[in-house]
Motif scaffolding. Structure first.
Motif, PDB file in Angstrom:
ATOM      1  N   THR A  50       9.665   9.936  -9.414  1.00  0.00           N
ATOM      2  CA  THR A  50      10.090  11.335  -9.496  1.00  0.00           C
ATOM      3  C   THR A  50       8.907  12.270  -9.274  1.00  0.00           C
ATOM      4  N   ARG A  51       7.772  11.945  -9.897  1.00  0.00           N
ATOM      5  CA  ARG A  51       6.564  12.758  -9.701  1.00  0.00           C
ATOM      6  C   ARG A  51       6.110  12.727  -8.245  1.00  0.00           C
ATOM      7  N   ALA A  52       6.210  11.555  -7.614  1.00  0.00           N
ATOM      8  CA  ALA A  52       5.835  11.443  -6.206  1.00  0.00           C
ATOM      9  C   ALA A  52       6.721  12.333  -5.342  1.00  0.00           C
ATOM     10  N   GLY A  53       8.002  12.407  -5.670  1.00  0.00           N
ATOM     11  CA  GLY A  53       8.913  13.274  -4.937  1.00  0.00           C
ATOM     12  C   GLY A  53       8.591  14.740  -5.137  1.00  0.00           C
ATOM     13  N   HIS A  54       8.257  15.116  -6.360  1.00  0.00           N
ATOM     14  CA  HIS A  54       7.980  16.523  -6.659  1.00  0.00           C
ATOM     15  C   HIS A  54       6.709  17.024  -5.980  1.00  0.00           C
ATOM     16  N   ILE A  55       5.713  16.150  -5.832  1.00  0.00           N
ATOM     17  CA  ILE A  55       4.437  16.589  -5.247  1.00  0.00           C
ATOM     18  C   ILE A  55       4.468  16.542  -3.718  1.00  0.00           C
ATOM     19  N   THR A  56       5.467  15.881  -3.160  1.00  0.00           N
ATOM     20  CA  THR A  56       5.592  15.780  -1.706  1.00  0.00           C
ATOM     21  C   THR A  56       6.179  17.067  -1.127  1.00  0.00           C
ATOM     22  N   ASP A  57       5.552  17.542  -0.044  1.00  0.00           N
ATOM     23  CA  ASP A  57       6.084  18.703   0.673  1.00  0.00           C
ATOM     24  C   ASP A  57       5.752  18.529   2.146  1.00  0.00           C
ATOM     25  N   ASP A  58       5.873  19.606   2.937  1.00  0.00           N
ATOM     26  CA  ASP A  58       5.632  19.478   4.371  1.00  0.00           C
ATOM     27  C   ASP A  58       4.160  19.327   4.719  1.00  0.00           C
ATOM     28  N   ARG A  59       3.276  19.376   3.736  1.00  0.00           N
ATOM     29  CA  ARG A  59       1.849  19.244   3.983  1.00  0.00           C
ATOM     30  C   ARG A  59       1.231  18.052   3.245  1.00  0.00           C
ATOM     31  N   ARG A  60       1.994  17.418   2.386  1.00  0.00           N
ATOM     32  CA  ARG A  60       1.495  16.260   1.641  1.00  0.00           C
ATOM     33  C   ARG A  60       2.623  15.259   1.449  1.00  0.00           C
ATOM     34  N   GLN A  61       2.389  13.993   1.815  1.00  0.00           N
ATOM     35  CA  GLN A  61       3.410  12.956   1.714  1.00  0.00           C
ATOM     36  C   GLN A  61       2.932  11.872   0.756  1.00  0.00           C
ATOM     37  N   GLU A  62       3.322  12.032  -0.507  1.00  0.00           N
ATOM     38  CA  GLU A  62       2.857  11.100  -1.536  1.00  0.00           C
ATOM     39  C   GLU A  62       3.427   9.703  -1.358  1.00  0.00           C
ATOM     40  N   PHE A  63       4.623   9.597  -0.762  1.00  0.00           N
ATOM     41  CA  PHE A  63       5.225   8.276  -0.585  1.00  0.00           C
ATOM     42  C   PHE A  63       4.499   7.478   0.497  1.00  0.00           C
ATOM     43  N   ILE A  64       4.013   8.156   1.550  1.00  0.00           N
ATOM     44  CA  ILE A  64       3.179   7.456   2.529  1.00  0.00           C
ATOM     45  C   ILE A  64       1.882   7.007   1.861  1.00  0.00           C
ATOM     46  N   LEU A  65       1.321   7.858   1.015  1.00  0.00           N
ATOM     47  CA  LEU A  65       0.099   7.504   0.297  1.00  0.00           C
ATOM     48  C   LEU A  65       0.334   6.274  -0.586  1.00  0.00           C
ATOM     49  N   LEU A  66       1.475   6.234  -1.260  1.00  0.00           N
ATOM     50  CA  LEU A  66       1.823   5.083  -2.095  1.00  0.00           C
ATOM     51  C   LEU A  66       1.958   3.826  -1.240  1.00  0.00           C
ATOM     52  N   SER A  67       2.641   3.942  -0.110  1.00  0.00           N
ATOM     53  CA  SER A  67       2.772   2.810   0.801  1.00  0.00           C
ATOM     54  C   SER A  67       1.404   2.334   1.277  1.00  0.00           C
ATOM     55  N   ASP A  68       0.513   3.292   1.538  1.00  0.00           N
ATOM     56  CA  ASP A  68      -0.827   2.948   2.008  1.00  0.00           C
ATOM     57  C   ASP A  68      -1.608   2.143   0.977  1.00  0.00           C
ATOM     58  N   VAL A  69      -1.635   2.607  -0.279  1.00  0.00           N
ATOM     59  CA  VAL A  69      -2.473   1.949  -1.287  1.00  0.00           C
ATOM     60  C   VAL A  69      -1.888   0.614  -1.738  1.00  0.00           C
ATOM     61  N   LEU A  70      -0.608   0.397  -1.485  1.00  0.00           N
ATOM     62  CA  LEU A  70       0.007  -0.897  -1.797  1.00  0.00           C
ATOM     63  C   LEU A  70      -0.119  -1.878  -0.630  1.00  0.00           C
ATOM     64  N   GLY A  71      -0.717  -1.431   0.468  1.00  0.00           N
ATOM     65  CA  GLY A  71      -0.888  -2.304   1.622  1.00  0.00           C
ATOM     66  C   GLY A  71       0.365  -2.450   2.467  1.00  0.00           C
ATOM     67  N   LEU A  72       1.451  -1.771   2.092  1.00  0.00           N
ATOM     68  CA  LEU A  72       2.690  -1.893   2.850  1.00  0.00           C
ATOM     69  C   LEU A  72       2.555  -1.270   4.228  1.00  0.00           C
ATOM     70  N   SER A  73       1.838  -0.158   4.319  1.00  0.00           N
ATOM     71  CA  SER A  73       1.665   0.501   5.618  1.00  0.00           C
ATOM     72  C   SER A  73       0.957  -0.431   6.597  1.00  0.00           C
ATOM     73  N   MET A  74      -0.152  -1.026   6.174  1.00  0.00           N
ATOM     74  CA  MET A  74      -0.895  -1.898   7.076  1.00  0.00           C
ATOM     75  C   MET A  74      -0.131  -3.169   7.403  1.00  0.00           C
ATOM     76  N   LEU A  75       0.645  -3.686   6.447  1.00  0.00           N
ATOM     77  CA  LEU A  75       1.462  -4.866   6.720  1.00  0.00           C
ATOM     78  C   LEU A  75       2.519  -4.541   7.771  1.00  0.00           C
ATOM     79  N   THR A  76       3.138  -3.370   7.660  1.00  0.00           N
ATOM     80  CA  THR A  76       4.152  -2.958   8.636  1.00  0.00           C
ATOM     81  C   THR A  76       3.522  -2.783  10.014  1.00  0.00           C
TER      82      THR A  76
END
Length: 280
Positions: A50-76
């Motif tokens: 929920t916090r990740a959703g609230h902080i996300t806007d058109d200039r910051r994407q917290e869910f991409i950041l989360l995917s990045d630090v979990l290694g999911l982005s690089m795996l994809t």
């Protein structure tokens, strides 16, 4: 319970969506059973998202950041990039790309006021068969010397990014500022996760590229500055040895484009090799 949830997707019209949902449920339920997930932990996870959703806007994407630090982005990225050894390796897209970057002429300055050491970047865009890709779109963006992207400043601030077309021989050149290491945004839930798990937020110095050419697979990659202290502990796991580039430092003298910078400047050279899209 798991079998009931799986059965609920039996009428899903899209076969790929059905495949994804069935696998997601199986793995998610298996995770909960494996760790014996408590109700308190479940609530904490919901609050985190929920916090990740609230902080996300058109200039910051917290869910991409989360995917990045979990290694999911690089795996994809690894799963989907063409398996062609001669091609430039891909890496993470990151959360700071924007569609409306300004056009910059070949040899121009994408820094446009960004703070840092001037850096001349050049190379060639070509196909894996060696043919140059003239007219390719080269989108470039990077942080300034303070470790911030333009979108982390005011809404009307645009610097350190731009796009240009390659010359007929596939060559490109532009001025920017020398990349420096910086922390990913860690003032939100992703930062709290890193702190709680004893991980750091730093990324090694790098410059982003998105290269688009007709009939070729779009390339998303970085170039990293050799010798950076964070090459081995990139918070988003994006470093690949083939993308590490030496930065030549100059105190005086003429630059390759004939200009004579008044202060110290740097130079990086890197070729970008694309894979043709398969024909059917």
């Amino acid at each position: 319970m798991t079998e009931k949830v799986l059965a609920s997707f039996a009428d899903t019209a899209d076969p790929r969506l059905r495949e994804l949902m069935l696998s997601l449920v199986r793995h998610l339920h298996a995770f909960a059973r494996d760790v014996r997930l408590t109700e308190g932990e479940w609530e904490t996870a919901i609050e985190f998202l929920t916090r990740a959703g609230h902080i996300t806007d058109d200039r910051r994407q917290e869910f991409i950041l989360l995917s990045d630090v979990l290694g999911l982005s690089m795996l994809t990225v690894a799963i989907n990039e063409p398996k062609e050894p001669a091609a430039t390796e891909a890496t993470v897209f990151g959360p700071f790309y924007v569609d409306d970057a300004p056009e910059v002429p070949l040899g121009g300055d994408i820094a446009r006021g960004a703070v840092g050491t001037p850096c001349y970047v050049s190379g060639q865009v070509r196909s894996v068969d060696g043919n140059p890709l003239g007219g390719a779109f080269l989108h470039v963006w990077g942080a300034d010397d303070d470790g911030f992207y333009d979108v982390q400043y005011s809404a009307d601030h645009s610097a350190g990014r731009g796009w240009l077309r390659t010359a007929p021989d596939g060559s490109y050149q532009f001025w920017t500022v020398l990349p420096t290491p910086y922390p990913i945004p860690h003032d939100g839930p992703v930062g709290d996760l890193l702190a709680a798990t004893g991980r750091g937020p730093m990324r090694p110095a790098h410059l982003h590229f998105k290269v688009v050419a007709p009939e070729h697979h779009t390339l998303i990659t970085h170039i990293f500055v050799a010798g950076d202290p964070h090459l081995d502990d990139d918070a988003v796991f994006g470093v690949k040895d083939s993308l590490v580039v030496e930065a030549a430092h100059h105190t005086a003298g003429q630059a390759p484009d004939g200009t004579r910078p008044e202060d110290a400047w740097a130079q990086m050279t890197f070729d970008l090799v694309l894979v043709p899209e398969p024909t059917s």
